[in-house]
Design a protein around this motif. Sequence first.
Motif: not given
Length: 251
Positions: A2-10, A21-27
């Motif tokens: 998981t990229s740092p950007l996606r991690a911070a986003w989540l 915005p919520q992720p398109k796929s289930a985490p």
Amino acid sequence: MTSPLRAAWLATSWLTVVPVPQPKSAPTRRDGGAALAATPVVGIALGAVLAALAYGLSRTDLPTLMIGLLLVTIAAALTRGMHLDGLADTADGLGCFGPPERAQQVMREGSVGPFGAATLVLAIAIQATGFAALTDHGHWLQLGYAVAIGRVAAVLTARSSLKPFSDNGFGALVIGTQRVSAILWVVAAIAAGAVIDLDQPWRGPVITAVVLAIVWAFGAHCARRFGGLSGDTLGASIEIATAATLFGLLA
């Protein structure tokens, strides 16, 4: 990975009301671990917001205690109140009789019992008076720091030696995922403590070390009592660490 950007986003989408915005796929559990490792970054941002609000409110004629209560209210609103809810559920679980399964059931019921209500009142009172006192003295950095340490506590509570008590829910995604990140954030938090009181640079690291030791013990105790941990216990750790840091800074 998981990229740092996606991690911070989540982490931002899960732990705040910021309209990310919520992720398109289930985490996945990997995503959950990465997001929790980024939680202190969210804590730093939240602490900065609250410190700025405290500074602005201090320029009004509001009593400082009211400012402290407003800051607790705003913090709860920005985080959907989920950490306070977790604190109440954890307190009710710890206060009930019976085996771990009974405690888990109490935590899942959702209603606030006497232990949870009393703990909420105490936590809110400590945090409100703590924020008020720091505002009164103009200690903006310390105010933000206390909020950030609460989020470091969440990472420590999700350390790899502890496991979730359920295969479902937020806890299943994050509990037991933190290894190197827990060590790095603890070291960073203790080191950062040296700059929050330049007159006595030893105080911050000592206070932080004691608070995180309390959180470590709290997580271990909850794991024994509940047969594992859940998202509620992470919320409880955040609120306990924030309150304990404020207490230490003002003692």
